[in-house]
Scaffold this motif. Structure first.
Motif, PDB file in Angstrom:
ATOM      1  N   GLY A 152      12.211  -7.496 -31.567  1.00 21.45           N
ATOM      2  CA  GLY A 152      10.703  -7.144 -31.917  1.00 21.45           C
ATOM      3  C   GLY A 152      10.340  -5.448 -32.102  1.00 21.45           C
ATOM      4  N   GLY A 153      11.457  -4.807 -31.830  1.00 20.81           N
ATOM      5  CA  GLY A 153      11.285  -3.473 -32.067  1.00 20.81           C
ATOM      6  C   GLY A 153      11.437  -2.527 -30.854  1.00 20.81           C
ATOM      7  N   VAL A 154      11.930  -1.217 -31.089  1.00 17.15           N
ATOM      8  CA  VAL A 154      12.194  -0.345 -30.036  1.00 17.15           C
ATOM      9  C   VAL A 154      10.678  -0.242 -29.232  1.00 17.15           C
ATOM     10  N   PRO A 155      10.738   0.183 -28.084  1.00 16.09           N
ATOM     11  CA  PRO A 155       9.159   0.260 -27.139  1.00 16.09           C
ATOM     12  C   PRO A 155       8.600   1.285 -27.566  1.00 16.09           C
ATOM     13  N   ARG A 158       6.839   0.965 -30.575  1.00 20.25           N
ATOM     14  CA  ARG A 158       5.487  -0.070 -30.555  1.00 20.25           C
ATOM     15  C   ARG A 158       4.363   0.493 -29.991  1.00 20.25           C
ATOM     16  N   GLU A 159       4.877   1.438 -28.971  1.00 14.60           N
ATOM     17  CA  GLU A 159       3.762   2.239 -28.322  1.00 14.60           C
ATOM     18  C   GLU A 159       2.947   3.230 -29.058  1.00 14.60           C
ATOM     19  N   GLU A 160       3.576   3.979 -29.795  1.00 16.52           N
ATOM     20  CA  GLU A 160       3.133   4.805 -30.743  1.00 16.52           C
ATOM     21  C   GLU A 160       2.376   4.245 -31.910  1.00 16.52           C
ATOM     22  N   LEU A 161       2.738   3.148 -32.513  1.00 15.90           N
ATOM     23  CA  LEU A 161       2.105   2.422 -33.578  1.00 15.90           C
ATOM     24  C   LEU A 161       0.712   1.888 -32.918  1.00 15.90           C
ATOM     25  N   ALA A 162       0.815   1.332 -31.876  1.00 16.00           N
ATOM     26  CA  ALA A 162      -0.363   0.611 -31.307  1.00 16.00           C
ATOM     27  C   ALA A 162      -1.443   1.641 -31.006  1.00 16.00           C
ATOM     28  N   LEU A 352      10.826   7.410 -36.613  1.00 15.30           N
ATOM     29  CA  LEU A 352       9.235   7.060 -37.027  1.00 15.30           C
ATOM     30  C   LEU A 352       8.233   7.226 -35.751  1.00 15.30           C
ATOM     31  N   ALA A 353       8.816   6.862 -34.822  1.00 12.25           N
ATOM     32  CA  ALA A 353       8.078   7.037 -33.420  1.00 12.25           C
ATOM     33  C   ALA A 353       7.809   8.609 -33.023  1.00 12.25           C
ATOM     34  N   GLY A 360       3.708  14.575 -37.438  1.00 11.05           N
ATOM     35  CA  GLY A 360       4.033  14.843 -38.666  1.00 11.05           C
ATOM     36  C   GLY A 360       3.580  13.754 -39.821  1.00 11.05           C
ATOM     37  N   TYR A 361       3.377  12.372 -39.202  1.00  7.69           N
ATOM     38  CA  TYR A 361       2.827  11.320 -40.115  1.00  7.69           C
ATOM     39  C   TYR A 361       1.462  11.728 -40.480  1.00  7.69           C
TER      40      TYR A 361
END
Length: 469
Positions: A152-155, A158-162, A352-353, A360-361
């Motif tokens: 499902g992806g590295v934690p 997923r934390e940063e994206l949420a 990306l995290a 930066g994003y």
């Protein structure tokens, strides 16, 4: 009338966004119940010691997202809550006819790879910042992190994206409901694969829609049911099927936004029949005239599957995207990802995290938003000057314009000539089922502002058969 307890930080800026976020959280948390009347904009502005325009902007944003409703003589209220209902019994419907496509490819049919009118300008990829992010990962992340991990992806990602999706897209998502995928295409394929395990899935799709995604959707097990798109987006009154795929932030190719009444009607349709909405958060990063409308998933996290990626913001070749789904469906998609290929490359995920966490994003998006707006404005001005009989449709957003052609202009010929003069162009006819005015999609992401006028002038000359003076 509700007494609102809104906290704003004047040092942060973006006061309208802060007000909208506070109200959104209060509605989701139940502190502002459905039907609650909000203070008049002038009264709230006085209470908060801000300009009335700031409060108007916040209210308008939440009306557009479906959290509030505003009626003359009534004022602004919290939108009624749509509640799930049992699906009515229906007679079995005949198997829908598949979406028809041209039997032979047009002369200028685009390939399934390489540059498209909707591709970003890759010369602006933030190489140094991305290199710094990768270097940070390689020097700080423990070696064990590079082993087989959660499909499902590295934690960390997923934390940063949420957090990012909650902040920027008004999503209602937690890290455990996110699955990292190889772009929106793979995300949709996995979701449809899971949904079609029990029975054949009748999937409503926008008409017109991207011709590239039709084979992908069919291969994933969906039977496609085209639904017309007009100036308010998908015509919900004509919906049928078990699920629907929509691009509400910026529909491709027409460039329209799903209107507030249509958003509400779509939620009702989903709840009434226990149906699923697949939301492709297409072009949400690049809205130029105002803040983008929040995602549908934030209104109904139990009914909506949100898909997004960095393909427009950074580069398609990174193959990094995400799916935010209800818990049970998210777990099923995660298992399906594990069965398919064990997950996405971890170094890029950690990078990306880090890119998200360090700002930066956001910085890159702000820079590109300004640049793409300049290029779009230049293209629209050139069209108004050289081809006033052509009509640009859609909102000021994304990386393309939808151009209705002058009378007598053929789509395929126009697209072919446009490509020869340096315009990234596709005809709309292969994307549509119903009849419509002749139109083409014109990309502007790689068209420098100073070259727009010459490109449109060249198109006009070539199409009219005249010589340049």
């Amino acid at each position: 009338m509700a007494d609102l307890h809104i906290q704003i930080n004047r040092d942060k800026g973006g006061i309208a966004g802060q007000i909208a976020s506070e109200l959104r959280d209060s509605i989701r948390g139940g502190r502002l119940a459905p039907g609650t009347r909000l203070p008049a904009t002038r009264d709230l502005a006085t209470d908060l010691q801000v300009s009335r325009g700031v409060v108007v902007e916040a209210y308008e944003q939440l009306v557009a997202e479906g959290f509030l409703v505003s009626r003359v003589g009534v004022g602004t209220q919290v939108a009624p809550k749509t509640t799930p209902r049992a699906a009515p019994r229906q007679k079995p419907s005949p198997r829908p006819k598949p979406v028809r496509r041209a039997s032979s490819a047009p002369v200028c049919a685009p390939p399934y790879y390489g540059h498209r009118p909707t591709s970003p300008d890759l010369s602006h990829f933030p190489r140094e910042r991305w290199l710094a992010a990768v270097r940070h990962v390689l020097t700080t992340v423990p070696s064990e992190a590079f082993d087989y991990g959660d499909p499902g992806g590295v934690p960390e990602l997923r934390e940063e994206l949420a957090g990012y999706l909650r902040r920027v897209r008004a999503a209602d998502v937690r890290p455990e409901n996110l699955v990292i995928v190889g772009g929106v295409a793979q995300g949709l394929s996995l979701v449809l694969h899971v949904l079609s395990r029990q029975r054949p899935l009748r999937l409503a799709v926008e008409d017109p829609t991207s011709q590239r995604q039709v084979p992908l959707l069919r291969r994933a097990g969906a039977h496609l049911v085209p639904v017309p798109v007009d100036e308010e987006g998908l015509d919900v009154r004509k919906l049928s099927g078990d699920a629907v795929l929509v691009t509400p932030a910026h529909q491709y190719p027409t460039g329209v936004v799903l209107s507030p009444p249509r958003r509400a009607a779509l939620m009702e349709w989903a709840y009434a029949g226990n149906r699923v909405i697949l939301e492709d958060d297409y072009d949400a990063e690049f809205r130029f005239d105002r803040d983008p409308v929040g995602c549908l998933q934030g209104l109904a996290p139990g009914r909506v599957v949100l898909s997004g990626s960095v393909s427009k913001a950074l580069a398609p070749g990174l193959r990094l995207g995400w799916v935010a789904a209800p818990p049970d469906l998210a777990e099923a998609v995660r298992r399906a990802r594990g069965e398919l290929d064990l997950g996405s490359p971890v170094i890029e995920q950690y990078a990306l995290a880090h890119f998200l966490r360090t700002g930066g994003y956001d910085k890159h998006l702000r820079r590109m938003r300004r640049e793409y707006r300049r290029r779009r404005d230049a293209l629209v001005r050139a069209l108004a000057q050289e081809l006033p009989e052509a009509r640009v449709r859609g909102i000021e957003a994304g990386l393309h314009v939808y151009l209705e052609l002058p009378d007598g202009w053929d789509e395929l010929v126009t697209a072919h000539v446009a490509q020869e003069v340096g315009l990234s162009t596709e005809p709309v006819a292969p994307m549509r089922e119903s009849a419509g005015a002749a139109a083409v999609v014109v990309g502007f992401s790689r068209l420098p502002a100073h070259k727009a006028l010459d490109a449109i002038r060249g198109l006009k000359v070539r199409m009219s058969g005249q010589n340049v003076d």
